[in-house]
Design an enzyme around this catalytic site. Sequence first.
Site, PDB file in Angstrom:
ATOM      1  N   TYR A  27       0.822  -1.212   0.000  1.00 18.90           N
ATOM      2  CA  TYR A  27       0.000   0.000   0.000  1.00 18.90           C
ATOM      3  C   TYR A  27       0.861   1.268   0.000  1.00 18.90           C
ATOM      4  CZ  TYR A  27      -3.052   3.537   2.218  1.00 18.90           C
ATOM      5  OH  TYR A  27      -3.724   4.678   2.553  1.00 18.90           O
ATOM      6  N   THR A 133       7.764   2.504  12.487  1.00 19.57           N
ATOM      7  CA  THR A 133       6.391   2.565  12.962  1.00 19.57           C
ATOM      8  C   THR A 133       6.287   3.308  14.283  1.00 19.57           C
ATOM      9  OG1 THR A 133       4.563   1.207  13.829  1.00 19.57           O
ATOM     10  CG2 THR A 133       6.758   0.288  13.997  1.00 19.57           C
ATOM     11  N   TYR A 157       6.516  -7.215  16.372  1.00 20.61           N
ATOM     12  CA  TYR A 157       6.627  -6.332  15.217  1.00 20.61           C
ATOM     13  C   TYR A 157       7.351  -5.044  15.587  1.00 20.61           C
ATOM     14  CZ  TYR A 157       5.131  -2.769  11.877  1.00 20.61           C
ATOM     15  OH  TYR A 157       5.094  -1.720  10.992  1.00 20.61           O
ATOM     16  N   ASN A 186      -0.258   6.328  11.207  1.00 22.10           N
ATOM     17  CA  ASN A 186      -1.310   5.534  10.553  1.00 22.10           C
ATOM     18  C   ASN A 186      -1.573   6.096   9.166  1.00 22.10           C
ATOM     19  OD1 ASN A 186      -2.709   3.664  12.835  1.00 22.10           O
ATOM     20  ND2 ASN A 186      -2.062   5.615  13.715  1.00 22.10           N
TER      21      ASN A 186
END
Length: 331
Positions: A27, A133, A157, A186
């Site tokens: 994505y 992240t 993760y 996000n």
Amino acid sequence: MTETAAHLRDERRGEPMRILVTGAAGYVGRAVVHDLLAHGAEVVALVHEHVPDLPDGVETRHADLTDSAATSAAVRGTHGVCHLAGLARARLGSRPPTRYHAVNVTGTAHLLDALATETERTGRPANLVFASTSSVYGRPARHPVDEATPRDPLHPYAATKAEAEDLIGSRVATGALGATTLRIFNAAGASAGRADQDLTRIIPRAVAVATRPTSPLDINGDGTAVRDFVHVRDVAAAFTRALRANSPGRHAVYNLGAHPASVRDVVESVERLTGRPLPLRHRPAVAQEARVLIADTTAIRTALGWTPTTEGLDDLVHDQWRTAQRAEATP
């Protein structure tokens, strides 16, 4: 800093930069490919198995980052790397921690080794932008979080992303690599006609329920958890800016967020923009998630001149909804 409208060029030869994008079929990776092309780069898409739907002129190379020889071959002849490949989906407990480590840490180590080999071959310092992240922060006590906030990863993760960040920092210290780590909060919205298709994330999941209301929208907790959303095109633009700004021996770390909103805010936005009420089903809150996680983006705005192009949550939800409607209308 030079505006991103300027082309990405190899200053030594005056030719377009040749950029390898790992995870190009994903994505965010696909959005990065499109942004690099828009700024004059030659793009090499690194994928694991299938051939992605990417624009004409993009070279595709196949490699598994856990294979060091294949990774080295994939890097050869490139000027820089946008590294987005890896295992994500922190809630998938079916994957053992060792698998996350093999892909996210060992894969990054192989990529760094390949970049070092390419530097030895060409004499040109390596250039890397790494997709990390916000979950490396765990459950921070204060908000918004800046890049100096201590990391406290709570699941495999996040832990492997933090370890990969450290590997990059160690290699940068040799002076043979310039790198930027982007801690993405996000990503949402659509790029080049493709919206987020990962239904583990709240915006695409809520829009999917509005599109085909066959089952309720599951919400973990009471819906007051707050996340920071940023358009995927703005994330891609940050990769382009970071590539240009990198310099050997420097490891910059930046947060990427734009629009803090609660889960309830997302539900209300989807209902308002679609005109469709969402059936809700509440489940227990996830212990390994922060109730609030908001980015302080002062650093990237100041250093790279980056600013979000969207005005609020509704822009992201509308983008997802519009793309979903077009997909529904396509025979």
